[in-house]
Design a protein around this motif. Structure first.
Motif, PDB file in Angstrom:
ATOM      1  N   SER A 246       0.806  -1.226   0.000  1.00 22.05           N
ATOM      2  CA  SER A 246       0.000   0.000   0.000  1.00 22.05           C
ATOM      3  C   SER A 246       0.835   1.270   0.000  1.00 22.05           C
ATOM      4  O   SER A 246       0.310   2.360  -0.224  1.00 22.05           O
ATOM      5  CB  SER A 246      -0.915   0.023   1.231  1.00 22.05           C
ATOM      6  OG  SER A 246      -0.162  -0.093   2.418  1.00 22.05           O
ATOM      7  N   SER A 247       2.142   1.141   0.248  1.00 20.60           N
ATOM      8  CA  SER A 247       3.009   2.308   0.210  1.00 20.60           C
ATOM      9  C   SER A 247       4.461   1.876   0.127  1.00 20.60           C
ATOM     10  O   SER A 247       4.996   1.311   1.086  1.00 20.60           O
ATOM     11  CB  SER A 247       2.823   3.192   1.446  1.00 20.60           C
ATOM     12  OG  SER A 247       3.755   4.266   1.423  1.00 20.60           O
ATOM     13  N   PRO A 248       5.143   2.166  -0.993  1.00 20.73           N
ATOM     14  CA  PRO A 248       6.562   1.832  -1.091  1.00 20.73           C
ATOM     15  C   PRO A 248       7.403   2.501  -0.002  1.00 20.73           C
ATOM     16  O   PRO A 248       8.504   2.050   0.300  1.00 20.73           O
ATOM     17  CB  PRO A 248       6.943   2.345  -2.485  1.00 20.73           C
ATOM     18  CG  PRO A 248       5.664   2.353  -3.251  1.00 20.73           C
ATOM     19  CD  PRO A 248       4.616   2.731  -2.244  1.00 20.73           C
ATOM     20  N   ALA A 249       6.887   3.573   0.598  1.00 21.08           N
ATOM     21  CA  ALA A 249       7.628   4.279   1.643  1.00 21.08           C
ATOM     22  C   ALA A 249       7.875   3.405   2.865  1.00 21.08           C
ATOM     23  O   ALA A 249       8.813   3.641   3.622  1.00 21.08           O
ATOM     24  CB  ALA A 249       6.876   5.543   2.067  1.00 21.08           C
ATOM     25  N   ALA A 250       7.033   2.403   3.081  1.00 25.59           N
ATOM     26  CA  ALA A 250       7.176   1.521   4.238  1.00 25.59           C
ATOM     27  C   ALA A 250       7.937   0.249   3.896  1.00 25.59           C
ATOM     28  O   ALA A 250       7.932  -0.703   4.662  1.00 25.59           O
ATOM     29  CB  ALA A 250       5.798   1.175   4.797  1.00 25.59           C
ATOM     30  N   SER A 251       8.608   0.233   2.760  1.00 23.46           N
ATOM     31  CA  SER A 251       9.431  -0.913   2.393  1.00 23.46           C
ATOM     32  C   SER A 251      10.668  -0.934   3.275  1.00 23.46           C
ATOM     33  O   SER A 251      11.211   0.100   3.644  1.00 23.46           O
ATOM     34  CB  SER A 251       9.818  -0.824   0.912  1.00 23.46           C
ATOM     35  OG  SER A 251       8.651  -0.798   0.109  1.00 23.46           O
ATOM     36  N   THR A 252      11.132  -2.129   3.617  1.00 22.24           N
ATOM     37  CA  THR A 252      12.199  -2.226   4.609  1.00 22.24           C
ATOM     38  C   THR A 252      13.075  -3.448   4.385  1.00 22.24           C
ATOM     39  O   THR A 252      12.625  -4.468   3.858  1.00 22.24           O
ATOM     40  CB  THR A 252      11.592  -2.271   6.033  1.00 22.24           C
ATOM     41  OG1 THR A 252      12.647  -2.375   6.986  1.00 22.24           O
ATOM     42  CG2 THR A 252      10.639  -3.446   6.198  1.00 22.24           C
TER      43      THR A 252
END
Length: 265
Positions: A110-116
């Motif tokens: 739902s959001s690449p920003a929260a990829s880790t």
């Protein structure tokens, strides 16, 4: 003003919609931090995502080195850099770590920003971006190899934004030479996302990250002075809810002393 390439709504339901509606997306107090810098400062944007913080910095006349591992984000970053050819934005596709290599990044649906690079299975069940994760192989580089040559070639002011979704301590361990140079040439600031849940999922201790910043001579506010006791660091961490993160603005002790003298403290 600047142009920024965005993800579609099916890819990103968090950052891109905000930017599309005209809102800024940045750590707490970040626009003010950018205004502290003299024009032409060198800004290392580590964990640059699609450029929501890199492009505003460049639009203010700063020289931005944007480091981002996820190919889908890098493609948009590079498109934005080309569309704003009058701005100074250099893009590197890599994740910062303590050593070179490759690793599987967990990409949030739902959001690449929260990829880790952390172990997403260790995140709490109610974490907002847990759904539909997939793995993407990314390159690992050290900050000393990637960033130190740029800093040595730059004679002016500089600053760091570090937001790498739980991999902050690993990243710092790979830039020991750069941080050692900071004692002689302190950055104006080091802005760090401090997310205890993500740090633990990456196999690191939140307190250990604070201690690493202390050992490098940084004072991060919030009562987190470079001489803060272990118990005070632990109290700070325990006061953060599992789903919460804190945006830290850290200043090197030599820089803090300079600011205090300037303000007559």
């Amino acid at each position: 003003p600047f142009l920024i390439a965005l993800h579609g709504p099916r890819v990103d339901r968090y950052i891109s919609p905000r930017l599309r509606s005209g809102q800024l997306y940045a750590p707490s107090g970040y626009p003010q931090l950018l205004l502290e810098l003299p024009r032409g400062a060198l800004v290392f944007d580590l964990g640059a995502n699609i450029g929501a913080t890199a492009l505003p910095a460049a639009a203010l006349g700063h020289r931005v080195v944007a480091v981002e591992p996820l190919p889908m984000n890098v493609a948009l970053l590079e498109a934005s850099a080309q569309a704003n050819c009058n701005l100074s934005v250099t893009v590197h596709r890599a994740a910062l770590a303590h050593e070179h290599g490759h690793a599987a990044m967990s990409v949030a649906g739902s959001s690449p920003a929260a990829s880790t690079l952390a172990d997403a299975s260790r995140l709490s069940a109610d974490f907002l971006f847990n759904a539909s994760r997939r793995k993407v192989l990314v390159e690992l580089q050290t900050g000393d190899d990637l960033l130190l040559p740029r800093l040595r070639a730059h004679a002016g002011a500089w600053a760091i934004k570090l937001d790498v979704e739980g991999f902050e301590l690993h990243a710092l361990r790979g830039m020991s030479a750069l941080l050692a140079l900071a004692s002689e040439r302190p950055p104006a600031w080091l802005a760090v996302e401090f997310f205890p849940q993500m740090l633990r999922a990456a196999g690191t201790s939140p307190v250990a990250l604070l201690q690493a910043l202390q050992a490098s001579g940084f004072d991060c506010g919030n009562g987190l002075g470079h001489r803060s006791s272990l118990s005070s660091l632990e109290r700070f961490v325990h006061g953060i809810r599992p789903s919460q993160h804190v945006d830290l603005t850290c200043r090197h002790t030599s820089q803090s002393q300079k600011l205090a003298r300037r303000n007559g403290i």
